[in-house]
Design a protein around this motif. Structure first.
Motif, mmCIF file in Angstrom:
data_model
loop_
_atom_site.group_PDB
_atom_site.id
_atom_site.type_symbol
_atom_site.label_atom_id
_atom_site.label_comp_id
_atom_site.label_asym_id
_atom_site.label_seq_id
_atom_site.Cartn_x
_atom_site.Cartn_y
_atom_site.Cartn_z
ATOM 1 N N VAL A 1 -9.314 1.838 -12.423
ATOM 2 C CA VAL A 1 -8.616 2.715 -11.476
ATOM 3 C C VAL A 1 -9.006 2.378 -10.043
ATOM 4 O O VAL A 1 -8.157 2.300 -9.149
ATOM 5 C CB VAL A 1 -8.928 4.200 -11.781
ATOM 6 N N ALA A 2 -10.295 2.127 -9.818
ATOM 7 C CA ALA A 2 -10.811 1.897 -8.459
ATOM 8 C C ALA A 2 -10.193 0.679 -7.785
ATOM 9 O O ALA A 2 -10.121 0.618 -6.552
ATOM 10 C CB ALA A 2 -12.331 1.756 -8.503
ATOM 11 N N LEU A 3 -9.734 -0.305 -8.569
ATOM 12 C CA LEU A 3 -9.162 -1.503 -7.960
ATOM 13 C C LEU A 3 -7.866 -1.222 -7.196
ATOM 14 O O LEU A 3 -7.387 -2.059 -6.429
ATOM 15 C CB LEU A 3 -8.929 -2.590 -9.016
ATOM 16 N N ALA A 4 -7.290 -0.013 -7.380
ATOM 17 C CA ALA A 4 -6.049 0.330 -6.670
ATOM 18 C C ALA A 4 -6.281 0.581 -5.192
ATOM 19 O O ALA A 4 -5.339 0.536 -4.390
ATOM 20 C CB ALA A 4 -5.397 1.555 -7.310
ATOM 21 N N LYS A 5 -7.520 0.850 -4.810
ATOM 22 C CA LYS A 5 -7.822 1.131 -3.398
ATOM 23 C C LYS A 5 -9.163 0.517 -3.033
ATOM 24 O O LYS A 5 -10.180 0.838 -3.634
ATOM 25 C CB LYS A 5 -7.851 2.645 -3.146
ATOM 26 N N LYS B 1 -4.096 5.373 -4.953
ATOM 27 C CA LYS B 1 -3.422 4.561 -3.931
ATOM 28 C C LYS B 1 -2.694 5.442 -2.922
ATOM 29 O O LYS B 1 -2.606 5.130 -1.735
ATOM 30 C CB LYS B 1 -2.446 3.602 -4.620
ATOM 31 N N ASN B 2 -2.105 6.559 -3.426
ATOM 32 C CA ASN B 2 -1.414 7.543 -2.587
ATOM 33 C C ASN B 2 -0.302 6.927 -1.718
ATOM 34 O O ASN B 2 -0.307 7.036 -0.489
ATOM 35 C CB ASN B 2 -2.415 8.278 -1.692
ATOM 36 N N PRO B 3 0.705 6.300 -2.349
ATOM 37 C CA PRO B 3 1.781 5.652 -1.585
ATOM 38 C C PRO B 3 2.833 6.651 -1.102
ATOM 39 O O PRO B 3 2.934 7.764 -1.615
ATOM 40 C CB PRO B 3 2.370 4.688 -2.606
ATOM 41 N N ASP C 1 0.829 -1.224 0.000
ATOM 42 C CA ASP C 1 0.000 0.000 0.000
ATOM 43 C C ASP C 1 0.852 1.258 0.000
ATOM 44 O O ASP C 1 0.382 2.322 -0.430
ATOM 45 C CB ASP C 1 -0.919 0.008 1.225
ATOM 46 N N ASN C 2 2.082 1.145 0.473
ATOM 47 C CA ASN C 2 2.953 2.309 0.590
ATOM 48 C C ASN C 2 4.001 2.406 -0.512
ATOM 49 O O ASN C 2 4.850 3.300 -0.475
ATOM 50 C CB ASN C 2 3.637 2.309 1.957
ATOM 51 N N ILE C 3 3.949 1.482 -1.462
ATOM 52 C CA ILE C 3 4.863 1.520 -2.605
ATOM 53 C C ILE C 3 4.034 1.508 -3.880
ATOM 54 O O ILE C 3 3.232 0.605 -4.110
ATOM 55 C CB ILE C 3 5.832 0.322 -2.599
#
Length: 580
Positions: free
Chosen positions: A431-435, A490-492, A410-412
């Protein structure tokens, strides 16, 4: 039995269907031989009593027995096929689950086509072992026993002769099957041939352009020759036993006639012996068919065992070099430190050796160098998905393996040169599957930041446009922008850009650079690029050569050094000036 023990371990809840298959097959064979016994009864009546009394009754009974045999045998096949299809499904499910959890190293050493071929071919191989071999093996074991009982029931001397026939046949059949190691060699040669054929198909465009002969594809040509030689050698080794078996079979059919002549001369009923010889002749053909079935059962059994071993070996390889993660779920400062790291993909040649570097939080870095220098390897290791041969990678002062895997992912955020979109779902869903559980306004905002509405607005359904629908054609740069929207969502804390703009056209590259500039804000960013014009504004550049840092500094300082970095930049500029 060991093969079936392995197979049934995948379907323990219905393995009793194998028992039912054996029982039904055994009953069907008993029914069949009872029908043969009644045929013998009819022949004996015709030859010895010269009467048709009871023939209609016996004939009707024989028809009923053959129908019963077919129905009961079908029940056995039905049970074994249900088991086989469930096994195939379970093996494919396990293969898919193992792939989802496979180590990153596995995908570096196995192509997707190779993995699919191994799983598909070997899963299909288990089908034959269960669906057909269980009934066939049962019949192959029971049939000779029932034959002996029936022949002894007809006549003691014919029974003793038939024992000799059975023993001689098994001895010759063993020689006819050849060396036990052949099947192992044969399977390896066949796999090599299949792999060579796949490679040849991939190179067909090159073959057509250059009119290259088949010999030009060396691996395929050698595989064909090797396969031809091993099959020919095996065939030649079996020819004498096979011809001998055919020859002896004819002798076995004729020989009882001499026994009958001897018995008749010594006072036995000639009509009864005529009936016995006729029935025995018909019976010998059935015995020959059963012997061939036994031989093929042995061959298919070996192939099934090989298929199970291949699948289990593949499953083990999927788990090899798998990193065991910890449970930490907190990062205060996204500093990344490599401490004297050694790493290799194949345990032979080191890609990195005694490698040390530090990436500070919030700064941007670029890794440049020739192909194979280790740039992408450094980026991959940051994900923690590869076990190191030596040294440590620290994130916020803690070993990267100590973090929870999902938390770390989640952080990378990673943006690659050729990102993939899922066909059959909308741009929004891609796109939504990223979060997980993302809100619509978050997805829309991510698409805006990635400058996706520049092309989304041309579609009638907008963000609900389904990828892959007729008329929906996205360029490489547009696909890349959708993948960047995923990272915005995702905002890593850490961002890795691996040749992220390499496939973009000039118009899309401009939009991508604007998106990247926004994406890199307040993140630890590591870029890998061959387009050297795109990295001039980063905080620090590392020139990687043979797994080591040869030069480092910002663009201005490195150009002033007049070293390898300046040499690469000058070459890049000259290449951009070249025109047709």
């Amino acid at each position: 039995m060991n093969t079936y023990k392995k197979l049934f371990a995948y379907v323990p809840e219905i393995k009793n269907k194998a028992i039912f298959a054996v029982i039904f097959t055994a009953i069907s064979n008993l029914t069949l031989f009872f029908a043969y016994y009644k045929i013998w009864t009819i022949i004996k009546v015709i030859f010895t009593k010269n009467s048709s009394d009871g023939l209609i009754k016996y004939s009707n009974l024989i028809v009923i027995l053959f129908i019963a045999y077919g129905l009961i045998y079908f029940l056995g096949l039905w049970q074994s096929h249900l088991l086989a299809f469930r096994l195939e499904t379970r093996l494919r499910e396990k293969g898919a689950k193992k792939l989802l959890r496979a180590s990153e190293s596995f995908f570096d050493t196995h192509s997707s086509g190779e993995v699919r071929k191994i799983i598909d071919n070997n899963v299909e191989g288990t089908h034959m072992a269960v669906a057909h071999l269980i009934p066939d093996q049962t019949a192959a074991i029971i049939t000779p026993i029932l034959m002996l009982i029936l022949v002894f029931k007809i006549d003691l001397f014919l029974g003793l002769f038939f024992v000799g026939v059975v023993l001689a046949s098994f001895f010759i059949m063993k020689a006819m099957m050849g060396d036990k190691t052949f099947m192992e060699i044969y399977m390896k040669k066949l796999d090599k041939l299949n792999a060579g054929a796949v490679e040849y198909v991939r190179f067909i465009p090159v073959v057509k352009i250059f009119n290259a002969p088949l010999k030009g594809i060396k691996s395929l040509y050698e595989s064909i020759i090797d396969y031809r030689d091993i099959v020919y050698e095996y065939s030649m080794s079996c020819r004498i036993p096979f011809v001998t078996f055919q020859w002896l079979l004819n002798i076995f059919i004729v020989s009882p006639i001499f026994l009958a002549i001897f018995m008749v001369k010594n006072g036995s009923d000639p009509y009864l012996w005529s009936a016995k010889i006729l029935f025995f002749t018909l019976f010998t053909g059935m015995f020959f068919a059963n012997m061939m079935k036994i031989m093929y059962v042995s061959t298919y059994h070996f192939q099934a065992n090989s298929a199970v071993d291949n699948l289990e070996r593949l499953f083990e390889e999927m788990q090899s070099k798998k990193v065991i993660f910890g449970e930490a779920k907190k990062i205060d400062k996204a500093d990344i430190v490599f401490e004297k790291v050694d790493f290799s993909y194949d345990d032979e040649k080191n890609i990195l050796e005694d490698f040390s570097v530090k990436f500070q939080e919030g700064k941007s870095y670029a890794l440049v160098g020739s192909s194979g220098s280790g740039k992408s390897t450094i980026a991959r290791l940051i994900s923690g998905s590869y076990p190191l041969d030596k040294g440590k990678i620290l994130l916020d002062g803690r070993d990267i393996k100590s973090y929870d895997k999902d938390f770390l992912m989640d952080n990378i955020g990673m943006v690659f040169q050729n990102p993939k979109l899922f066909k059959g779902i909308s741009i929004y869903d891609n796109v939504a599957l990223a979060k997980e559980n993302s809100e619509k306004k978050e997805v829309i905002e991510a698409l805006k930041k990635a400058r996706c509405f520049e092309f989304i607005d041309k579609f009638e359904k907008g963000v609900d446009t389904v990828i892959g629908d007729a008329g929906v054609n996205l360029s490489g740069g547009e696909i890349q922008r959708i993948s960047i929207a995923r990272i915005f969502l995702k905002n890593p804390r850490i961002l890795i850009l691996d040749e992220a703009s390499a496939a973009a056209d000039p118009e899309n590259e401009h939009e991508l650079q604007i998106a990247f500039k926004e994406l890199m804000k307040n993140r630890t960013t590591i870029m890998i690029a061959h387009r050297l014009s795109s990295i001039r504004g980063v905080d620090e550049i590392f020139l990687i050569d043979d797994g080591k840092i040869k030069e480092k500094g910002n663009h201005k300082d490195l150009m002033a050094k007049d070293g390898s970095y300046k040499y690469f930049v000058d070459l890049y500029d000259k290449a951009n000036e070249w025109r047709i």
